[in-house]
Design an enzyme around this catalytic site. Sequence first.
Site: not given
Length: 168
Positions: A24, A123, A125
């Site tokens: 990001c 993202h 994660e």
Amino acid sequence: EWMSSGSSLMRVSINLGIPTLGICFGHQLLCHALGSKISRFSELSNGVWDLSLTEHGENDELFSQRGKGENGLPVVLFTHREHVMSVPENCTLLGFTNHNEITAIRVNDKDGLPLPAWGVQFHPEAAKARVERAFEWGHITREELISFRRDHDGAGILESFAEVALGN
């Protein structure tokens, strides 16, 4: 101004061959450090989209542990307002979506050979439990929670990056 030292750190890490994954803002900083322009859009992009891979993306090790969604494409989660507007000169475009043209890139050395350095606007994660916890804590709205419900391939992408990092 405050990002210049972060940009320098990105360039040094890449030149030293340190495995790097810009996520990001990290993707934006990496691309900015390598010469791209970043633009802030008026609307926030929240949701889960199919990631179209270029031929290079199809064969890139970052996407080797990914699943494929209903359309046969990897599925990735976004929440961002800033967009990278061009692929840096020494990078290869790996993937894009219908709302984000420069979604995934790989950095190359001066001879055009791939380095262990990537930038991704999404993202990986953002595990489902983390998203649900963010809602419970009031960090995201119900609308954002709903937009993030679809399963995505973040864990596999992180696993692929970890394999590269551990191999170095």
